[in-house]
Design a protein around this motif. Sequence first.
Motif, PDB file in Angstrom:
ATOM      1  N   TYR A   8       0.801  -1.200   0.000  1.00 35.59           N
ATOM      2  CA  TYR A   8       0.000   0.000   0.000  1.00 35.59           C
ATOM      3  C   TYR A   8       0.832   1.245   0.000  1.00 35.59           C
ATOM      4  CZ  TYR A   8      -4.728  -0.083  -0.762  1.00 35.59           C
ATOM      5  OH  TYR A   8      -5.909  -0.118  -1.436  1.00 35.59           O
ATOM      6  N   TYR A  12      -0.041   3.018  -3.637  1.00 39.14           N
ATOM      7  CA  TYR A  12      -1.100   4.011  -3.613  1.00 39.14           C
ATOM      8  C   TYR A  12      -0.623   5.386  -3.204  1.00 39.14           C
ATOM      9  CZ  TYR A  12      -3.784  -0.054  -4.521  1.00 39.14           C
ATOM     10  OH  TYR A  12      -4.253  -1.186  -5.112  1.00 39.14           O
ATOM     11  N   ARG A  13       0.435   5.790  -3.808  1.00 36.34           N
ATOM     12  CA  ARG A  13       0.869   7.168  -3.629  1.00 36.34           C
ATOM     13  C   ARG A  13       0.906   7.784  -5.016  1.00 36.34           C
ATOM     14  NH1 ARG A  13      -0.465   6.099   0.666  1.00 36.34           N
ATOM     15  NH2 ARG A  13       0.795   5.903   2.536  1.00 36.34           N
ATOM     16  N   ARG A  14       0.103   8.760  -5.223  1.00 36.63           N
ATOM     17  CA  ARG A  14       0.022   9.355  -6.543  1.00 36.63           C
ATOM     18  C   ARG A  14       1.226  10.223  -6.819  1.00 36.63           C
ATOM     19  NH1 ARG A  14      -4.462   8.555  -9.067  1.00 36.63           N
ATOM     20  NH2 ARG A  14      -6.466   8.335  -8.066  1.00 36.63           N
ATOM     21  N   SER A  17      -0.696  15.406  -8.317  1.00 35.10           N
ATOM     22  CA  SER A  17      -1.244  15.814  -7.032  1.00 35.10           C
ATOM     23  C   SER A  17      -2.763  15.805  -6.948  1.00 35.10           C
ATOM     24  CB  SER A  17      -0.738  17.205  -6.673  1.00 35.10           C
ATOM     25  OG  SER A  17      -1.273  18.111  -7.585  1.00 35.10           O
ATOM     26  N   SER A  18      -3.450  15.543  -7.976  1.00 33.74           N
ATOM     27  CA  SER A  18      -4.905  15.590  -7.835  1.00 33.74           C
ATOM     28  C   SER A  18      -5.581  14.574  -8.740  1.00 33.74           C
ATOM     29  CB  SER A  18      -5.410  16.993  -8.166  1.00 33.74           C
ATOM     30  OG  SER A  18      -6.802  16.966  -8.382  1.00 33.74           O
ATOM     31  N   VAL A  19      -6.727  14.101  -8.298  1.00 32.81           N
ATOM     32  CA  VAL A  19      -7.494  13.175  -9.137  1.00 32.81           C
ATOM     33  C   VAL A  19      -7.932  13.852 -10.423  1.00 32.81           C
ATOM     34  CG1 VAL A  19      -8.435  11.560  -7.493  1.00 32.81           C
ATOM     35  CG2 VAL A  19      -9.517  13.763  -7.743  1.00 32.81           C
TER      36      VAL A  19
ATOM     37  N   GLU B  22      -7.934   1.720   3.989  1.00 37.14           N
ATOM     38  CA  GLU B  22      -6.604   1.304   3.514  1.00 37.14           C
ATOM     39  C   GLU B  22      -6.286  -0.113   3.982  1.00 37.14           C
ATOM     40  OE1 GLU B  22      -3.172   3.942   4.046  1.00 37.14           O
ATOM     41  OE2 GLU B  22      -1.927   2.197   4.525  1.00 37.14           O
ATOM     42  N   HIS B  23      -6.507  -0.359   5.258  1.00 42.26           N
ATOM     43  CA  HIS B  23      -6.170  -1.685   5.774  1.00 42.26           C
ATOM     44  C   HIS B  23      -7.063  -2.763   5.175  1.00 42.26           C
ATOM     45  CE1 HIS B  23      -3.083  -0.572   8.627  1.00 42.26           C
ATOM     46  NE2 HIS B  23      -3.823   0.445   9.012  1.00 42.26           N
ATOM     47  N   LEU B  25      -8.438  -2.661   2.151  1.00 40.48           N
ATOM     48  CA  LEU B  25      -8.084  -2.855   0.743  1.00 40.48           C
ATOM     49  C   LEU B  25      -6.800  -3.649   0.585  1.00 40.48           C
ATOM     50  CD1 LEU B  25      -8.968   0.620  -0.840  1.00 40.48           C
ATOM     51  CD2 LEU B  25     -10.186  -1.537  -1.121  1.00 40.48           C
ATOM     52  N   LYS B  26      -5.961  -3.627   1.611  1.00 46.29           N
ATOM     53  CA  LYS B  26      -4.694  -4.353   1.558  1.00 46.29           C
ATOM     54  C   LYS B  26      -4.915  -5.851   1.489  1.00 46.29           C
ATOM     55  CE  LYS B  26      -1.245  -1.844   4.168  1.00 46.29           C
ATOM     56  NZ  LYS B  26      -0.883  -1.208   5.314  1.00 46.29           N
ATOM     57  N   ASP B  62      -4.371  14.032  -1.494  1.00 47.66           N
ATOM     58  CA  ASP B  62      -4.054  13.717  -2.881  1.00 47.66           C
ATOM     59  C   ASP B  62      -3.169  12.496  -3.022  1.00 47.66           C
ATOM     60  OD1 ASP B  62      -4.003  17.201  -3.513  1.00 47.66           O
ATOM     61  OD2 ASP B  62      -5.462  15.743  -4.245  1.00 47.66           O
ATOM     62  N   ARG B  63      -2.284  12.311  -2.054  1.00 51.32           N
ATOM     63  CA  ARG B  63      -1.320  11.222  -2.211  1.00 51.32           C
ATOM     64  C   ARG B  63      -1.825   9.896  -1.710  1.00 51.32           C
ATOM     65  NH1 ARG B  63       3.525  11.654  -3.507  1.00 51.32           N
ATOM     66  NH2 ARG B  63       4.406  10.319  -1.907  1.00 51.32           N
ATOM     67  N   ALA B  64      -2.844   9.885  -0.872  1.00 53.38           N
ATOM     68  CA  ALA B  64      -3.307   8.608  -0.341  1.00 53.38           C
ATOM     69  C   ALA B  64      -4.824   8.507  -0.332  1.00 53.38           C
ATOM     70  CB  ALA B  64      -2.753   8.390   1.062  1.00 53.38           C
ATOM     71  N   ASN B  66      -7.341  10.130  -1.567  1.00 53.94           N
ATOM     72  CA  ASN B  66      -8.057  10.204  -2.850  1.00 53.94           C
ATOM     73  C   ASN B  66      -8.056   8.867  -3.560  1.00 53.94           C
ATOM     74  OD1 ASN B  66      -9.402  12.450  -3.712  1.00 53.94           O
ATOM     75  ND2 ASN B  66      -7.549  13.570  -4.233  1.00 53.94           N
ATOM     76  N   TYR B  67      -6.935   8.196  -3.412  1.00 49.63           N
ATOM     77  CA  TYR B  67      -6.778   6.918  -4.097  1.00 49.63           C
ATOM     78  C   TYR B  67      -7.772   5.901  -3.549  1.00 49.63           C
ATOM     79  CZ  TYR B  67      -3.659   4.315  -7.217  1.00 49.63           C
ATOM     80  OH  TYR B  67      -3.103   3.651  -8.278  1.00 49.63           O
ATOM     81  N   TYR B  68      -7.955   5.944  -2.217  1.00 48.39           N
ATOM     82  CA  TYR B  68      -8.886   4.983  -1.637  1.00 48.39           C
ATOM     83  C   TYR B  68     -10.318   5.346  -2.015  1.00 48.39           C
ATOM     84  CZ  TYR B  68      -4.720   4.694   1.320  1.00 48.39           C
ATOM     85  OH  TYR B  68      -3.437   4.640   1.769  1.00 48.39           O
ATOM     86  N   ALA B  70     -11.317   6.760  -4.638  1.00 47.80           N
ATOM     87  CA  ALA B  70     -11.551   6.474  -6.056  1.00 47.80           C
ATOM     88  C   ALA B  70     -11.476   4.988  -6.364  1.00 47.80           C
ATOM     89  CB  ALA B  70     -10.515   7.221  -6.890  1.00 47.80           C
ATOM     90  N   HIS B  71     -11.117   4.207  -5.392  1.00 49.26           N
ATOM     91  CA  HIS B  71     -10.906   2.768  -5.616  1.00 49.26           C
ATOM     92  C   HIS B  71     -12.200   2.104  -6.056  1.00 49.26           C
ATOM     93  CE1 HIS B  71      -9.649  -1.354  -4.910  1.00 49.26           C
ATOM     94  NE2 HIS B  71      -8.426  -0.918  -4.763  1.00 49.26           N
ATOM     95  N   TYR B 416     -19.380   9.978  -5.416  1.00 50.03           N
ATOM     96  CA  TYR B 416     -18.010  10.350  -5.749  1.00 50.03           C
ATOM     97  C   TYR B 416     -17.957  11.355  -6.889  1.00 50.03           C
ATOM     98  CZ  TYR B 416     -13.085   9.925  -6.995  1.00 50.03           C
ATOM     99  OH  TYR B 416     -11.768  10.193  -7.282  1.00 50.03           O
TER     100      TYR B 416
ATOM    101  N   PRO C  57       2.963  10.029   2.764  1.00 51.92           N
ATOM    102  CA  PRO C  57       1.770  10.664   2.191  1.00 51.92           C
ATOM    103  C   PRO C  57       1.820  12.177   2.247  1.00 51.92           C
ATOM    104  CG  PRO C  57       1.270   9.810   4.361  1.00 51.92           C
ATOM    105  CD  PRO C  57       2.661   9.358   4.042  1.00 51.92           C
TER     106      PRO C  57
END
Lengths: 738, 452, 92
Positions: A8, A12-14, A17-19, B22-23, B25-26, B62-64, B66-68, B70-71, B416, C57
């Motif tokens: 993870y 899962y680190r983009r 910076s934005s979706v 997060e946990h 989805l892992k 943005d780095r974490a 958002n990803y979840y 959007a999953h 979403y 992050p």
Amino acid sequence: MALKNTDYSVKYRRAESSVLTEQPKVVFGACPHDCPDGCSMLYKVKEGRLLKVNGNPDQPFTRGRLCVKLKDFAQHHYNPDRVLYPLRRSGPKGSGEFVRISWDEALDEIKQRWQKLIEDFGAETILPYGYAGNMGLLNGMNSGDAFFNKLGTTISEKTFCGSSAVTSQLMTIGPALGTDPESFLQSKFILIWGGNTVSTNSHLWPFIASAQKDGAKVVVIDPYRSRTAKLADWHIAPKPGTDGALALALINLIVENDWLDQDYVDQYTQGFDDLKAVAAAFSADKAENITGIKAEEINRLAYEYANTQPSVIRVGIGLERHPNGGQAIRAIDCLPALIGAWRHAGGGLLQMPVFVPVRGEFLSRPDWIKEDTRVVNLSNLADTLTNDELNPAINALFIWNANPVSKLPNANKAVEGLLREDLFTVVSEQFITDTALYADLILPATMAAEHNDIVTSWGHFYITMNQKAIDPPGETVSNFELFQRLAERFGFDDPRFTKTDKEILAEALDWDAPLLQGRSFKMLEENGFIRINVPEKSISRPHAEGNFPTPSGKCEFRSSLDTSSGFVAPVLRQMLAGRQTGRPIDSVPNYILDDQCQDKNECSDKTLPLHLISPKSHAFLNSQYANEAHKLRKQEQQFVLISPADADARQISEGDSVRIFNQLGEVGANARVTTDVSNGTVVATFGYWPGRNLLNGSVNALTKSQIPGFAGTPYYNDTLVEIEKLPKEAIRIRDKKQ
Amino acid sequence: MKGKTLRIAVVGSGPAGMYAIEHLLKEPLNIEIDLYERLPTPWGLVRYGVAPDHPEKKLIIDRAFNYYLAHPKVRFIGNLEIGKDIDHTQLSEWYSAVIYAVGATEDKSINIPGESLPGSWAAREFVAWYNGHPDFSHLEFDLSCERAVVVGNGNVALDVARILTMSPEQLAKTDISQNALEALKRSKIREVVILGRSNLVKAAFHNPELEELACLDGVDIVLDKEQLPKKNNLNSALDWKTKRKILTLNHLAKDNLKEKNRKIIFRFMSSPIELIGSNKLERLVVAKNQIDFDEEGRSIVRPTEESYQLETGILFRAIGYRGIPLPGLPFNKSKGVIENIKGRVSDQGELFPGTYVTGWIKNGPRGIIGTNKLCARDTVRCLLQDAKDGKLSSNTASHDEVLTEVKKRKATIVEYANWLNVERTEIAAGSKIGRPRLKLTKLDDLLEAAGV
Amino acid sequence: MTYVITAPCVADYSCVEVCPVDCISPEPDDSDFQDAEQMYINPEICIDCAACVDACPVLAIYEDVDLPKRWQHYARINRNYFTNKNRTGGVE
């Protein structure tokens, strides 16, 4: 027994910076470097520009991480010092004066000059010198083979690093893959012998660390206290080059104390009596005299290794760089069979898992080699270039994927050869290295993201795809393309020289071989990597019942390979299998004492009392990256580790500028006084570019050039030197330069 | 549960809920997660709590996170309040497991006379207001006095002090809400007094937050040097973090104060005991404290007879958040948490099957953003163990059934894609005026931008 | 010759998860994790692989030579966490 779950935090680190912003295009990459980790990578591209290169999180060995060298691989591609256009020398050799020319002009000149030389001397006057600057099937060590074999040039034997490890392994367990590195998770005794895993095989380390957390004992055998030794449970520091005596003593102790797996020895090995006889001469006390390790410690090592199963040995290449090195590895390779370690998952040894189904004959076309074409080993090129007895002499040198001036033993003498006016030298390079300074022509080469390739590994069980992610800058061409252009100039129209890179790649592996069963080129393209067809790591016990791919099918303590003329693996000599030209190798491991060893440096020379070993630099890959300021900052300037007693005796203090020298040359370094080295041993890493080093020296230049005895391996770690504080004038000159 | 999809509801989309996702989805599981959020916007305190001048911490979105969000296995259902629009019983019927990550939405009171006077606020309200929280954006803070007082000296207290003393030019570069920016431009506040009950050894602020006070342009830090241990007299029994704070405070405390600079004044060993004013706050009575020792030799803080008065028109209490009960679940009033055993909701030892908590509603309002990741790890481990042991109901409503039902209860749920509309709107509006985003602070505006 | 964790750290411990040489503390199950203000990298062991940089992050990790001016002192702070730990023989 579980590895830390990094998925993870890696996946899962983009980057963006934005979706809402467009995500970069992602393409598969393979690290091109000479490293057992052979990472699978992701190239992230946007609008034709390489933004970032990350480790592939889905590859179970890479696990999403790269290393200090590759972490900014994207920026590396945009290094402003890159050679982008063909260049012709416009001043004296070594002056660094070049002018830009066109590819046509460059190729025409090569064609014309080689044609003339071939007419006058025969094609053997041309010597190809390509090594491990790139490790791909198309662009790597064998990229020039087909062309040079067709042209009829001298066959170059390239044995700088790993040749002894390959030959020793072939002699003992055959072309086996060995123990799956991922199965180290199950090991309870992990012996790293002659390797600095944390620096040069770092992706193996988490498996070892996990096993360690689960109770495994991690032992490092290395003459100095390396980064890996510092994280191990037990560090054993033999005198440099004495590992063979230690290994034979271990064998002796295991036999004498009956810690053997007799059943395994009886069923699955051959030559036990011969091995036993040789080892009998190495009692623990005798080994103590030779290695400096206390007899009781040797005893304890033998006991724990034999009785803590599963036990596994990660054999390092550092071992081979000494006259007794090849045979030391042979002796070590016998250990697992002796104690039946192969019976267990996580037991055995990992050394050179290179034997995967590459269609070497198809790629290198050894069938084109004209009979009686001579073989020249590159290790003593320093002598070869000025050897009057060679007939024909070397009048043309073609260098690619290599930096001989930084790397050759006795490099200073090699430079004398390179300065010959009658030597026509062509160098294909990414940067103007110290070697390129002596070129008549420099041809610009691509970097990994700019071409397609497949990379096999010498440290894990995966094959990796490298897809072209961006266009080559300027007029750079890949090595593959380079040799196709040369072939065209010489009128070679065999499909090997006219097919595209993708076409050749699709045929480069033998998809029908058992080791690739169930895999396909398509899978490689879609996933970026494939795993060799071997059992899963937790159940992998390839030699639980022998099944060694040797002539006898057993682990051969006495090898049945014909090594009467030595043995260098075909892949290291343009795929030529026969006509070995080396010195004989004993079929049973041995250790030759100093006073009988013909290869030893003048070790009775009391004016050179210090033994220099030269491991890899942490932040460089051989000499690559040593020209990049931020990598140099990581690595720091050339330093030498010296013991407090040795430093005191020379009035050297921590931080002093010193000169390391012998009759072959000198190199300047910063002294680091430390107990990480024993008295009599000094450590200075290699790879620094001589022209940028204090006193313009390199450590390898201090190694004697000679025809090496075991599989062509130069004895880099058998270098005797003296060290003295630098006179103030030299420091002033250096400070002025900077 | 083998082969069947595990359907889980996570309630609350702040760090606690996101880390739980997060946990989950892992794990290599067949899983579907519905993420419920009371507000139309996700991220909880990361959006509405983290100070505007800490944009780096918001990168986690943005780095974490958002990803979840959007999953493909995660579905966002915003603008729906569990416990009001839909109750716990209904959720537990629809899902195999429900994880509550609702945080702590109230605050601790000081419980002193005059606390309810206008001008007396919870820092929580001020923070939510300047961060554009739709439930608080209507508030009006009277910033016309010269001195503000903050009670408590944790990180929130320092956030408030910084926002009150930072120059509007600095603030305009952040994502602070527009109406807060306007109000702060007009602010007359020249000094912020931070009252700490104990000495600085017990001060709750962290070193990075303390150190950044040195970087505030136009602001002087003031403290009574008498209250500081001498640099070279540091008691070795003090831990390394505390020693660092002492060194920093020694370094921060200025002798030559600039007249034109605003001031942040630390007063330790001080407790507010009464708020005084006719129809709004005018003065605060502060008691000086001392350290005593109880029968067991432990140090305790007690007020002395001495006290003094501070003129002030606005006070923020920043002495901690407090959780509130959720209908249908057992609540521990003294701790302000839903009763649980290591994350499994329980009432006097009896477990509520398939019901879990994580984050502040589980352990109390402590720790920083990442502390929630460890908390969620442990809760999810319990959940997965229960799944493995067959303790989770497999009788669940399907992915589509739930959405149909939910929409029946509330037509204006924010999904979403709707949320992305809000994002685009805020970012576009912000870029027009040179700011990272312009937050929509009214519920109606949010729903309109969302397109629901 | 190391990486440094700076002020924005939120103790998310993704860095701990990816570090191949376990040089980042405190780890989530250490007793001093709950009250930790941030994570710290041990400069003596760090191999400069930069795995932590991408995992973080909040981008709180910098190469020591690239530290922003306001956080330059974090190099010393990261180092001191470990020297202090060794001196007191354990956690704070």
